[in-house]
Design an enzyme around this catalytic site. Sequence first.
Site, PDB file in Angstrom:
ATOM      1  N   ASP A 129      49.846  49.774 104.033  1.00 28.65           N
ATOM      2  CA  ASP A 129      50.895  48.759 104.017  1.00 28.65           C
ATOM      3  C   ASP A 129      50.378  47.457 103.408  1.00 28.65           C
ATOM      4  OD1 ASP A 129      49.376  47.498 105.988  1.00 28.65           O
ATOM      5  OD2 ASP A 129      50.758  47.970 107.628  1.00 28.65           O
ATOM      6  N   GLU A 161      46.975  46.157 104.378  1.00 31.37           N
ATOM      7  CA  GLU A 161      45.841  47.054 104.115  1.00 31.37           C
ATOM      8  C   GLU A 161      45.559  47.989 105.282  1.00 31.37           C
ATOM      9  OE1 GLU A 161      45.159  43.870 101.140  1.00 31.37           O
ATOM     10  OE2 GLU A 161      45.039  46.026 101.107  1.00 31.37           O
ATOM     11  N   GLU A 166      45.029  31.186 105.581  1.00 26.44           N
ATOM     12  CA  GLU A 166      45.779  32.420 105.767  1.00 26.44           C
ATOM     13  C   GLU A 166      46.529  32.378 107.083  1.00 26.44           C
ATOM     14  OE1 GLU A 166      44.607  36.896 104.908  1.00 26.44           O
ATOM     15  OE2 GLU A 166      43.598  36.181 106.707  1.00 26.44           O
TER      16      GLU A 166
END
Length: 362
Positions: free
Chosen positions: A158, A161, A315
């Site tokens: 996905d 990863e 992130e």
Amino acid sequence: MSLINRSKQVILEHQHTSGAFVASPAFDHYRYSWLRDGTFIAYSLDCVGETEAAERFFSWAAGTIEAHRHKASDIIERTRRGEEIPQHLLLHTRYTVDGQEVQGEWGTYQLDGYGTWLWGMSEHLKNSGNEDFARKVKPTLTLIAEYLLPLWRMPNFDCWEEYGDLVHPSTVAAIYGGLKSIRPWVDEPLRQSIESELSVIKHYLLSMGTQDGRFIKSIGSQDVDASLLWLHVPFSVVEGGHPVMVATVKEIEETLLHQNGVHRYAHDVYYGGGQWVFLSAWLGWHYAETGNLNRSVELLKWVEGQFNNEGHLPEQVHHHMLAPEHFSRWVEQWGAPACPLLWSHALHLILASKVEFPQKKD
């Protein structure tokens, strides 16, 4: 300098001379160019008028794909013969900045990046109006459309990863969106093949990809995943007001949202399962497209509140973690979380552009 200009600057400063974008210049494991991340980064540049830089990425990606054309052509021929396709034969989804494959199977075999690239190419061609570039990349667009058409049901990793043995609605949505958007730039009969397959894919997603009236993380799963926002924006499997999408967003907010920060999925342990900056921006994008600009602005303000003193977006942030006991393990293994993450800066630009110039509402 405004935060919008800062995001633009961070992205442009870290575009390689080849045109590629590394996912994060300060995180060893992300010093590669993913087609998925790079496409959204390039799209964000198109949104803020940096068309030339965006085209440099799309040109790099097309050249990289052409360098590995033999792999895609082999897959196409195998599917025509009805052969089962092992994952290790698939095109890679991340490359070095000079277009070389990255060895190892850590999330390598993903299809969402190629669907996303088709979608991004379509958006760029519409935005730039560069007919010469459209003619130049047409053979590559055709190749990837023919490559994806027989593969969309195939289990693969996905967008996080993970879970390479499953089929993921967000991945299928990326393929759907890519095929749907690229139709004007391919010839017949490929266009007809795409048209007929789109209805099959949409039916599959609305039947196999749902449970209890909402979309699910993976086929056979009961979980929700924030990447399911893709089924509305940008890949337009359904409109934002569709009952299944409304129910999906409601579940995302009830399960994964905490004070405007969005988690990936409920069982996430990566760096403690923090709140992902670009996912909050994605939720804001959804609301911008459905006409709830007040909510979009709230989420934009949260995103902009995550800039650090260096003007970087990470992130994820760790104001609220789903699995805090796992945070130190990841730091010991890989170092501090990725910052800056170009994908975060890209979604900041995208959301800001959608808030400033609202789109036609669903």
